[in-house]
Design an enzyme around this catalytic site. Structure first.
Site, PDB file in Angstrom:
ATOM      1  N   HIS A 121      29.865  46.172  36.097  1.00 53.99           N
ATOM      2  CA  HIS A 121      28.821  46.451  37.075  1.00 53.99           C
ATOM      3  C   HIS A 121      29.029  47.871  37.600  1.00 53.99           C
ATOM      4  O   HIS A 121      30.153  48.369  37.631  1.00 53.99           O
ATOM      5  CB  HIS A 121      28.927  45.435  38.213  1.00 53.99           C
ATOM      6  CG  HIS A 121      27.807  45.451  39.199  1.00 53.99           C
ATOM      7  ND1 HIS A 121      27.716  46.384  40.213  1.00 53.99           N
ATOM      8  CD2 HIS A 121      26.730  44.629  39.349  1.00 53.99           C
ATOM      9  CE1 HIS A 121      26.650  46.132  40.944  1.00 53.99           C
ATOM     10  NE2 HIS A 121      26.023  45.091  40.438  1.00 53.99           N
ATOM     11  N   ASP A 198      37.122  42.564  39.564  1.00 58.10           N
ATOM     12  CA  ASP A 198      35.822  42.404  40.209  1.00 58.10           C
ATOM     13  C   ASP A 198      35.447  40.940  40.057  1.00 58.10           C
ATOM     14  O   ASP A 198      35.028  40.490  38.996  1.00 58.10           O
ATOM     15  CB  ASP A 198      34.797  43.315  39.532  1.00 58.10           C
ATOM     16  CG  ASP A 198      33.365  43.078  40.019  1.00 58.10           C
ATOM     17  OD1 ASP A 198      33.143  42.160  40.824  1.00 58.10           O
ATOM     18  OD2 ASP A 198      32.466  43.802  39.565  1.00 58.10           O
ATOM     19  N   GLN A 201      31.229  37.693  40.210  1.00 52.98           N
ATOM     20  CA  GLN A 201      30.606  36.625  39.424  1.00 52.98           C
ATOM     21  C   GLN A 201      31.611  35.541  39.037  1.00 52.98           C
ATOM     22  O   GLN A 201      31.224  34.545  38.421  1.00 52.98           O
ATOM     23  CB  GLN A 201      29.981  37.210  38.153  1.00 52.98           C
ATOM     24  CG  GLN A 201      28.916  38.264  38.391  1.00 52.98           C
ATOM     25  CD  GLN A 201      27.678  37.710  39.061  1.00 52.98           C
ATOM     26  OE1 GLN A 201      27.412  36.505  39.039  1.00 52.98           O
ATOM     27  NE2 GLN A 201      26.898  38.582  39.676  1.00 52.98           N
ATOM     28  N   LYS A 224      27.132  35.568  46.988  1.00 50.16           N
ATOM     29  CA  LYS A 224      26.981  34.962  45.663  1.00 50.16           C
ATOM     30  C   LYS A 224      27.622  33.574  45.586  1.00 50.16           C
ATOM     31  O   LYS A 224      27.548  32.910  44.549  1.00 50.16           O
ATOM     32  CB  LYS A 224      27.573  35.883  44.593  1.00 50.16           C
ATOM     33  CG  LYS A 224      26.856  37.225  44.465  1.00 50.16           C
ATOM     34  CD  LYS A 224      27.456  38.084  43.380  1.00 50.16           C
ATOM     35  CE  LYS A 224      26.901  39.496  43.393  1.00 50.16           C
ATOM     36  NZ  LYS A 224      25.489  39.575  42.981  1.00 50.16           N
ATOM     37  N   CYS A 361      22.275  46.579  37.134  1.00 48.39           N
ATOM     38  CA  CYS A 361      23.357  47.478  37.576  1.00 48.39           C
ATOM     39  C   CYS A 361      24.448  47.570  36.518  1.00 48.39           C
ATOM     40  O   CYS A 361      25.641  47.565  36.818  1.00 48.39           O
ATOM     41  CB  CYS A 361      23.950  47.022  38.904  1.00 48.39           C
ATOM     42  SG  CYS A 361      22.801  47.122  40.278  1.00 48.39           S
TER      43      CYS A 361
END
Length: 406
Positions: A121, A198, A201, A224, A361
Site C-alpha cells: 500500500h 503493515d 488488512q 478496518k 493505493c
C-alpha cells in the site's frame, strides 16, 4: 458462527440502496460498525466525556480508566508483553510514518537498505521513499512470483547485511496474498535487520500474535476491524521504542518542561502528544471485545469459505480476469474485458452492490499487473454467499449492458 445474528448487530446493513437491499463488499476500505461499538462511543460522550491523565475528578478518572482499559484490550488481542508497547495513533499510516521518521531517519546511513515489495500500500512505500532520501540509504524491492506471492528463497537472497529494515504488509489489499511474516522476520533478524508489518488488512481477519511473529513493529487501523475511524495502533518491541524519539511534541507526552529543554514521559505516552483520540480508543476496545466474542478463528474460516465460493462463481463469467493467488484472504480483485472498473462499480452500485474500483493505493502493483486499475470485492464476518450470488448477477448485467452499448 451465526452470520444472520451477526448481521443484526450492524444497523447500516439493513437498508436499500438504489431500490435494492444493500450488499456491502468494501470492507477492505473500511468495515461497518456493530451496535456495541456505536454505543460505546456514544456512551463515552454522553456520560464520561473528559480529558484523560490530567484531572482527578470523577469524569476524568472514568475516561482515563476506559482509555487505558482499551490499551490493555489491544495488548491482550495481539499478545504484546506490555501495554507500554501499545501506542495509539491515527491509523496505520501514522504508525508507519512514526517508525520511518523516528527509527529509520536516526538509524540509517548511506549504503544501508530498506526492503519492501511491489504489492505494498502507498502508506508502506512513501514513508520509506522519504526516509532514504533523507539518509542516503537505498530502497530495494523484493520480486513477486507470477501469482503475486513471495518466495522465501527470494527473501533469503534479497536480505543481506546491508538490509536494516524490512517492511511488508501482512495481507495484500489487492491480491489477498497472506505473506509468511514469521519466516521473513526470522530471516531479517538473522541478518541484523528489523521487521515492520503493515497489519491493516491482517489483524481484522487473522489471529495475530506479535510475539509468535517476532516482528519488531506491527501497525494497524481500527476502522478496518469494526472500530471507529481515526484510531490506530503501533506495536513495537520495548527496547526499540525506548531508543526512539517522539515525532509529535506538546502536551501529554512530556515529563518536565523548562525554558530551554524538556524531558519525555515513559512509554507509551511519549508518542501520544496532545489530547489523544479517547472516544476512538474506547470504540476500538469495544470492537476488540466484539471480535473476540465471535472468535478470529471463526471469522477467518468464514472469510476463507466466502473467498473460495467467490472464486468458483466468478470464474463462470466469461471475460473476467481475477488477480492473485488461489489461497487468499477474503477478497477478490478482478476486471471485466473492455469495461473500465469504475464503470463496473457504477453499474453494480445501481444494483445496490458496493465494491471498490481504482488503483487501491497500490499503483506500483497495478503496473506490475499491467493494468491501470481494478475492481475489488472484499468480504467480512457479516457477508454471505447469497451476496456473492448478487455480485455475480450484477457483473453479468454489467456485461450485458456494455455489450449492448458497444
Amino acid at each position: 458462527m451465526d452470520v444472520n445474528a451477526i448481521r443484526k448487530q450492524f444497523p447500516i446493513l439493513d437498508q436499500n440502496v438504489n431500490g435494492q437491499p444493500l450488499v456491502y463488499l468494501d470492507s477492505s476500505a473500511t468495515s461497518q460498525k456493530p451496535l456495541a461499538v456505536i454505543e460505546a462511543v456514544e456512551n463515552y460522550y454522553k456520560f464520561h466525556n473528559s480529558n484523560v491523565h490530567r484531572g482527578v475528578h470523577t469524569l476524568g478518572t472514568r475516561a482515563t480508566d476506559q482509555y487505558e482499559g482499551a490499551r490493555e484490550k489491544v495488548r491482550n488481542f495481539i499478545n504484546a508483553e506490555s501495554t507500554s508497547q501499545v501506542i495509539f495513533t491515527r491509523g496505520t499510516t501514522t504508525s508507519i510514518n512514526t517508525v520511518a521518521y523516528s527509527y529509520a531517519r536516526n538509524n540509517l546511513t548511506e549504503g544501508d537498505e530498506i526492503l519492501i515489495t511491489p504489492m505494498e500500500h502507498h502508506s508502506n512505500i512513501i514513508p520509506w521513499q522519504q526516509a532514504v532520501k533523507a539518509t542516503g540509504a537505498t530502497l530495494k524491492y523484493l520480486p513477486l512470483q507470477e501469482n503475486g506471492t513471495i518466495s522465501l528463497d527470494d527473501v533469503k537472497e534479497a536480505i543481506t547485511n546491508k538490509t536494516k529494515i524490512v517492511a511488508i504488509m501482512h495481507v495484500s489489499n489487492v491480491l489477498g496474498t497472506i505473506n509468511p511474516i514469521k519466516e521473513i522476520a526470522q530471516i531479517a533478524h538473522q541478518n541484523g535487520a528489523v521487521m515492520l508489518v503493515d497489519g491493516a488488512q491482517g489483524i481484522p481477519h487473522l489471529k495475530v500474535d506479535v510475539q509468535d511473529l517476532d516482528c519488531d513493529f506491527y501497525a494497524f487501523s481500527g476502522h478496518k476491524m469494526c472500530g471507529p475511524t481515526g484510531i490506530g495502533v503501533l506495536y513495537g518491541k520495548k527496547q526499540l521504542l525506548e531508543e526512539m524519539e517522539p515525532v509529535e511534541f506538546g502536551g501529554e507526552m512530556i515529563d518536565f518542561v523548562n525554558l530551554y529543554d524538556s524531558t519525555w514521559k515513559e512509554l507509551p505516552w511519549k508518542f501520544e502528544g496532545g489530547t489523544p483520540i479517547i472516544a476512538g480508543a474506547i470504540g476500538l476496545g469495544a470492537a476488540i471485545d466484539f471480535l473476540t466474542e465471535i472468535g478470529l478463528e471463526n471469522i477467518e474460516k468464514h472469510e476463507s469459505e466466502l473467498a473460495s465460493y467467490a472464486l468458483q462463481q466468478l470464474r463462470t463469467i466469461d471475460g473476467l480476469t481475477i488477480y492473485g493467488p488461489k489461497e487468499r484472504a477474503g477478497l477478490v480483485t478482478f476486471n471485466l474485458d473492455d469495461v473500465h472498473p469504475h464503470d463496473t462499480a457504477t453499474v453494480l452500485d445501481a444494483e445496490g452492490i458496493a465494491v471498490r474500483a481504482g488503483h487501491h493505493c497500490a499503483q506500483p502493483l497495478m503496473r506490475w499487473l499491467d493494468v491501470s486499475s481494478t475492481a475489488r470485492a472484499s468480504f467480512y464476518l457479516y457477508n454471505t454467499k447469497e451476496e456473492i450470488d448478487r455480485l455475480v448477477e450484477g457483473l453479468n448485467k454489467t456485461k450485458e449492458y456494455f455489450g449492448d452499448v458497444f
